[in-house]
Design a protein around this motif. Structure first.
Motif, short mmCIF file in Angstrom:
data_model
loop_
_atom_site.label_atom_id
_atom_site.label_comp_id
_atom_site.label_asym_id
_atom_site.label_seq_id
_atom_site.Cartn_x
_atom_site.Cartn_y
_atom_site.Cartn_z
N TRP A 237 58.16 51.32 64.57
CA TRP A 237 58.51 51.85 65.87
C TRP A 237 57.28 51.93 66.76
O TRP A 237 56.19 52.32 66.31
N ASP A 238 57.44 51.59 68.01
CA ASP A 238 56.34 51.63 68.97
C ASP A 238 56.27 53.01 69.62
O ASP A 238 56.68 53.20 70.77
N LEU A 239 55.79 53.99 68.85
CA LEU A 239 55.61 55.33 69.37
C LEU A 239 54.39 55.95 68.70
O LEU A 239 53.94 55.47 67.66
N ARG A 240 53.85 56.99 69.34
CA ARG A 240 52.67 57.65 68.80
C ARG A 240 53.10 58.58 67.68
O ARG A 240 53.64 59.66 67.92
N SER A 241 52.85 58.15 66.45
CA SER A 241 53.19 58.94 65.28
C SER A 241 52.04 58.87 64.30
O SER A 241 51.69 57.79 63.81
N ALA A 242 51.44 60.02 64.02
CA ALA A 242 50.31 60.05 63.09
C ALA A 242 50.72 59.58 61.70
O ALA A 242 49.97 58.87 61.03
N SER A 243 51.93 59.95 61.26
CA SER A 243 52.39 59.57 59.93
C SER A 243 52.60 58.06 59.83
O SER A 243 52.14 57.42 58.87
N LEU A 244 53.29 57.49 60.82
CA LEU A 244 53.53 56.05 60.81
C LEU A 244 52.23 55.28 60.91
O LEU A 244 52.05 54.26 60.24
N ASP A 245 51.32 55.74 61.76
CA ASP A 245 50.05 55.03 61.92
C ASP A 245 49.22 55.10 60.65
O ASP A 245 48.55 54.12 60.29
N ALA A 246 49.27 56.23 59.95
CA ALA A 246 48.54 56.35 58.69
C ALA A 246 49.11 55.38 57.66
O ALA A 246 48.37 54.73 56.90
N LEU A 247 50.44 55.28 57.61
CA LEU A 247 51.09 54.34 56.69
C LEU A 247 50.70 52.91 57.04
O LEU A 247 50.38 52.11 56.15
N ALA A 248 50.72 52.58 58.33
CA ALA A 248 50.37 51.22 58.76
C ALA A 248 48.94 50.88 58.37
O ALA A 248 48.66 49.76 57.92
N ASP A 249 48.02 51.83 58.52
CA ASP A 249 46.62 51.58 58.16
C ASP A 249 46.48 51.25 56.69
O ASP A 249 45.76 50.31 56.30
N GLU A 250 47.15 52.03 55.84
CA GLU A 250 47.05 51.80 54.40
C GLU A 250 47.69 50.46 54.01
O GLU A 250 47.15 49.73 53.17
N VAL A 251 48.82 50.14 54.63
CA VAL A 251 49.50 48.87 54.30
C VAL A 251 48.63 47.69 54.73
O VAL A 251 48.48 46.71 53.98
N ARG A 252 48.04 47.74 55.92
CA ARG A 252 47.20 46.63 56.38
C ARG A 252 45.97 46.47 55.49
O ARG A 252 45.57 45.34 55.19
N THR A 253 45.39 47.57 55.05
CA THR A 253 44.22 47.50 54.16
C THR A 253 44.59 46.84 52.84
O THR A 253 43.87 45.97 52.34
N ALA A 254 45.72 47.26 52.27
CA ALA A 254 46.16 46.69 51.00
C ALA A 254 46.51 45.22 51.15
O ALA A 254 46.19 44.39 50.28
#
Length: 291
Positions: free
Chosen positions: A268-285
């Motif tokens: 989702w294109d919204l400011r969400s700390a939880s979603l952004d944290a998940l995205a960061d971990e997924v991109r790193t992995a």
């Protein structure tokens, strides 16, 4: 403005599958649920719900369902930031393909849960279908083979999973004594994950340039699927690490014909700390595991 009560009712009906079940979850009567939905549909001039078993949102309903879940997520995050007890258990619903779940993404999910305390509701689906769940509003993010962003979402390339046509040495000697030819591929048993799995079919077409229909097994489990190949039930497209794990048993049938499947992260294109944290971990992995 759309009443929050109306959005919550629509979400409950879709999540629970029926008006009666939604009424129990909301602690109201089925008549109240029906009246709320009817009032919302009349207000917007749109049919929002297909009253089937289970109940499903229409395209217009999917837009509102996505809005309901977004509001719910942001509210829970706000409460969490304020340190209120009601905020415990922020949930993130994510659609992920089976091979990613079986290989590289689980450590990323563990890290984000440890770091943020979110609860993960993971839906397993084919990489070609996960984006549809995002569009329907049933998940907040997805690992998908679809590059084009779902409306209201953003998309980023994670990398590519490389698949190779694999079989046991004995299977290859029996079914492909003269190499991987169209004639041999037409009769050699093949293993699909399920009826939606088209990786083997894509490989067949890349080799033969024609439609052929060999005998097919279907094994719907990532570990069981690889075991079926290793036991000689048929040939199938395996990931590099699955092939390399059994070098004495498995061989690559066509080394010059790997199949690459790009994977994208959509959320989702919204400011969400939880979603952004998940995205960061997924991109790193993904950066460490994919090509």
């Amino acid at each position: 403005m759309i009443p929050a009560e109306s959005l919550a009712t629509l979400q409950a009906v879709v999540d629970e599958g029926s008006l009666d079940a939604a009424a129990r979850a909301l602690h109201v009567t089925p008549s109240a649920v029906s009246q709320r939905l009817k009032a919302l549909e009349q207000r917007l001039g749109r049919v929002l719900l297909i009253r089937s078993k289970p109940a499903r949102a229409t395209p217009a309903g999917e837009v509102l369902l996505r809005l309901a879940r977004q509001q719910q997520l942001l509210e829970r995050e706000a409460l969490a930031e304020l340190g209120l007890d009601e905020a415990r258990g922020v949930e993130l619903a994510v659609a992920i393909n089976s091979d990613s779940l079986a290989t590289w993404i689980m450590p990323a999910l563990h890290r984000v849960a440890e770091r943020t305390g979110v609860l993960l509701d993971v839906v397993r689906d084919d990489q070609s279908d996960t984006a549809a769940r995002l569009a329907a509003g049933t998940v907040m993010a997805a690992v998908t083979s679809e590059a084009a962003p779902v409306p209201g979402c953003r998309s980023v390339l994670l990398g590519r999973m490389v698949y190779r046509a694999s079989a046991t040495r004995e299977f290859a000697a029996r079914w492909f004594p003269d190499g991987v030819t169209a004639t041999a591929l037409a009769v050699a048993p093949v293993i699909d994950f399920d009826r939606r799995d088209d990786l083997q079919t894509r490989f067949l077409r890349s080799i033969t340039r024609q439609r052929i229909d060999p005998p097919r097994h279907r094994i719907p489990g990532a570990a069981d699927f690889a075991d079926a190949v290793r036991l000689g039930l048929g040939w199938a497209m395996l990931l590099d690490h699955q092939l390399a794990a059994h070098p004495d048993e498995l061989v690559e049938l066509a080394p010059h014909k790997p199949l690459e499947v790009p994977l994208y992260w959509q959320q989702w294109d919204l400011r969400s700390a939880s979603l952004d944290a998940l995205a960061d971990e997924v991109r790193t992995a993904a950066a460490a595991a994919l090509v």
